[in-house]
Scaffold this motif. Sequence first.
Motif, mmCIF file in Angstrom:
data_model
loop_
_atom_site.group_PDB
_atom_site.id
_atom_site.type_symbol
_atom_site.label_atom_id
_atom_site.label_comp_id
_atom_site.label_asym_id
_atom_site.label_seq_id
_atom_site.Cartn_x
_atom_site.Cartn_y
_atom_site.Cartn_z
ATOM 1 N N GLU A 5 12.846 -11.402 -5.050
ATOM 2 C CA GLU A 5 12.599 -10.955 -5.910
ATOM 3 C C GLU A 5 10.669 -11.048 -6.525
ATOM 4 O O GLU A 5 10.281 -9.767 -6.954
ATOM 5 C CB GLU A 5 13.012 -11.774 -7.614
ATOM 6 C CG GLU A 5 14.818 -11.607 -8.109
ATOM 7 C CD GLU A 5 15.512 -12.066 -8.937
ATOM 8 O OE1 GLU A 5 16.148 -11.258 -9.486
ATOM 9 O OE2 GLU A 5 15.158 -13.159 -9.389
ATOM 10 N N GLU A 6 10.818 -11.824 -6.034
ATOM 11 C CA GLU A 6 9.020 -12.487 -6.466
ATOM 12 C C GLU A 6 8.536 -11.414 -5.073
ATOM 13 O O GLU A 6 7.351 -11.005 -5.165
ATOM 14 C CB GLU A 6 8.780 -13.883 -4.748
ATOM 15 C CG GLU A 6 9.163 -14.955 -6.704
ATOM 16 C CD GLU A 6 8.926 -16.615 -5.582
ATOM 17 O OE1 GLU A 6 7.579 -16.455 -5.555
ATOM 18 O OE2 GLU A 6 9.494 -17.093 -5.826
ATOM 19 N N MET A 7 9.452 -11.349 -4.173
ATOM 20 C CA MET A 7 8.401 -10.216 -3.074
ATOM 21 C C MET A 7 8.432 -8.565 -3.559
ATOM 22 O O MET A 7 7.561 -7.880 -3.492
ATOM 23 C CB MET A 7 9.617 -10.245 -1.857
ATOM 24 C CG MET A 7 8.779 -10.171 -0.359
ATOM 25 S SD MET A 7 10.398 -9.723 0.708
ATOM 26 C CE MET A 7 10.675 -11.468 0.604
ATOM 27 N N LEU A 8 9.718 -8.459 -4.043
ATOM 28 C CA LEU A 8 10.103 -6.711 -4.609
ATOM 29 C C LEU A 8 7.962 -6.516 -5.894
ATOM 30 O O LEU A 8 7.590 -5.788 -5.795
ATOM 31 C CB LEU A 8 10.540 -6.914 -4.785
ATOM 32 C CG LEU A 8 11.092 -5.040 -5.477
ATOM 33 C CD1 LEU A 8 10.357 -4.255 -5.185
ATOM 34 C CD2 LEU A 8 12.086 -5.455 -6.486
ATOM 35 N N GLU A 26 20.372 -6.160 5.097
ATOM 36 C CA GLU A 26 19.469 -4.155 4.376
ATOM 37 C C GLU A 26 18.299 -4.562 3.526
ATOM 38 O O GLU A 26 17.433 -3.964 3.421
ATOM 39 C CB GLU A 26 20.661 -3.994 3.243
ATOM 40 C CG GLU A 26 22.057 -3.554 4.180
ATOM 41 C CD GLU A 26 22.831 -3.019 3.146
ATOM 42 O OE1 GLU A 26 22.350 -2.850 1.948
ATOM 43 O OE2 GLU A 26 23.913 -3.143 3.531
ATOM 44 N N PHE A 27 17.900 -5.568 2.711
ATOM 45 C CA PHE A 27 16.837 -5.782 2.347
ATOM 46 C C PHE A 27 15.840 -5.926 3.273
ATOM 47 O O PHE A 27 14.447 -5.290 2.772
ATOM 48 C CB PHE A 27 17.136 -7.675 1.202
ATOM 49 C CG PHE A 27 15.362 -7.369 0.626
ATOM 50 C CD1 PHE A 27 15.562 -7.037 -0.823
ATOM 51 C CD2 PHE A 27 14.327 -8.006 1.388
ATOM 52 C CE1 PHE A 27 14.497 -7.165 -1.661
ATOM 53 C CE2 PHE A 27 13.612 -8.418 0.132
ATOM 54 C CZ PHE A 27 13.297 -8.344 -1.463
ATOM 55 N N HIS A 48 12.373 3.110 -1.601
ATOM 56 C CA HIS A 48 12.565 1.960 -1.068
ATOM 57 C C HIS A 48 12.330 0.924 -2.167
ATOM 58 O O HIS A 48 13.362 0.062 -1.808
ATOM 59 C CB HIS A 48 11.774 2.043 0.124
ATOM 60 C CG HIS A 48 12.253 2.906 1.062
ATOM 61 N ND1 HIS A 48 11.920 4.394 1.177
ATOM 62 C CD2 HIS A 48 12.712 2.927 2.082
ATOM 63 C CE1 HIS A 48 12.189 4.088 2.480
ATOM 64 N NE2 HIS A 48 12.744 3.387 2.858
ATOM 65 N N GLN A 49 10.963 0.760 -3.412
ATOM 66 C CA GLN A 49 10.969 -0.356 -3.994
ATOM 67 C C GLN A 49 13.108 0.174 -5.271
ATOM 68 O O GLN A 49 13.261 -1.164 -4.788
ATOM 69 C CB GLN A 49 10.303 0.021 -4.803
ATOM 70 C CG GLN A 49 9.169 0.216 -4.310
ATOM 71 C CD GLN A 49 7.748 0.053 -5.236
ATOM 72 O OE1 GLN A 49 7.552 -0.207 -6.462
ATOM 73 N NE2 GLN A 49 6.289 0.629 -4.109
ATOM 74 N N ALA A 50 12.749 0.797 -5.412
ATOM 75 C CA ALA A 50 14.442 0.870 -6.579
ATOM 76 C C ALA A 50 15.447 0.468 -5.934
ATOM 77 O O ALA A 50 16.577 -0.219 -5.501
ATOM 78 C CB ALA A 50 15.058 2.437 -6.814
ATOM 79 N N GLU A 93 0.805 -1.018 0.045
ATOM 80 C CA GLU A 93 0.069 0.239 -0.418
ATOM 81 C C GLU A 93 0.922 1.110 0.136
ATOM 82 O O GLU A 93 0.547 2.556 -0.365
ATOM 83 C CB GLU A 93 -0.942 -0.259 1.396
ATOM 84 C CG GLU A 93 -2.547 -0.814 1.159
ATOM 85 C CD GLU A 93 -2.514 -1.119 3.107
ATOM 86 O OE1 GLU A 93 -2.044 -0.703 3.670
ATOM 87 O OE2 GLU A 93 -3.347 -1.599 3.129
ATOM 88 N N ARG A 94 2.226 1.539 0.972
ATOM 89 C CA ARG A 94 2.561 2.136 0.943
ATOM 90 C C ARG A 94 4.369 2.558 0.986
ATOM 91 O O ARG A 94 4.709 3.559 0.726
ATOM 92 C CB ARG A 94 2.569 2.893 2.748
ATOM 93 C CG ARG A 94 2.847 2.096 3.525
ATOM 94 C CD ARG A 94 2.665 2.169 4.807
ATOM 95 N NE ARG A 94 3.271 3.675 5.228
ATOM 96 C CZ ARG A 94 2.712 4.115 6.607
ATOM 97 N NH1 ARG A 94 2.301 3.655 7.122
ATOM 98 N NH2 ARG A 94 3.577 5.307 6.496
#
Length: 228
Positions: free
Chosen positions: A187-190, A139-140, A110-112, A104-105
């Motif tokens: 990768e799946e999470m992102l 860190e992830f 942060h995605q980058a 949602e937020r």
Amino acid sequence: MNIKELTNKDAKSMRNEVYASLRREITSLKLEPGCPISENDISKRLQVSRTPVREAFLRLSQEDLITVYPQKTTIVSLIDLDQLEETRFMREYLEAAVARSACERLPEKHQARLASIIESQKEKAANNELINFYKLDDEFHASLYEGCDKQRILTVVQDMMSKNFNRVRVLSLSEKLNTDIIISQHEEMLNAIKAQDKEAAEQVVRKHLQLVTIDREELEKKFPGYFK
């Protein structure tokens, strides 16, 4: 600042440095579970008096990272599998909720950042830089919490993980267990977060954190002396 204040500050700094150094050695498995550890040997190796070492031993004992047998010996604590499962359970449920919130937020920056960490993990895994891979894994997950303004929860999780969870993760990395799976699941999470798919994000987080349970069985066979 007078001489007494300066001396007290230096003494406190020394105590903290000795404690932090020993804690790093234990959680990184430089000091292996079950190995004897003595105040005298540590004070000689670190070239400090026994007072800061004694205080560090007290703190580490309170954290269950060392076990003291009075009048006998002191050892680096064995990895407590019951406590490990409790930590894994708590983290799974907390992080699943954080992943749903991220859908949602989580800000684009942060995605980058998550995407950049994944690419760095691929590089470190390919070059067999497992300690750096391990740091990037931290860190992830930290970036997920921070991006959702859940830093206080992150602090609680990190404190619980520092005792047993992290040592098992280091063992897993030393054996190259699941590095490819970890990257794939990140990768799946992102992707789930970018697609704002809460169900998928939660599912992959739960699957991801259950790797520790799978690893445990394999690691117990290879390192039977490390576990309670």
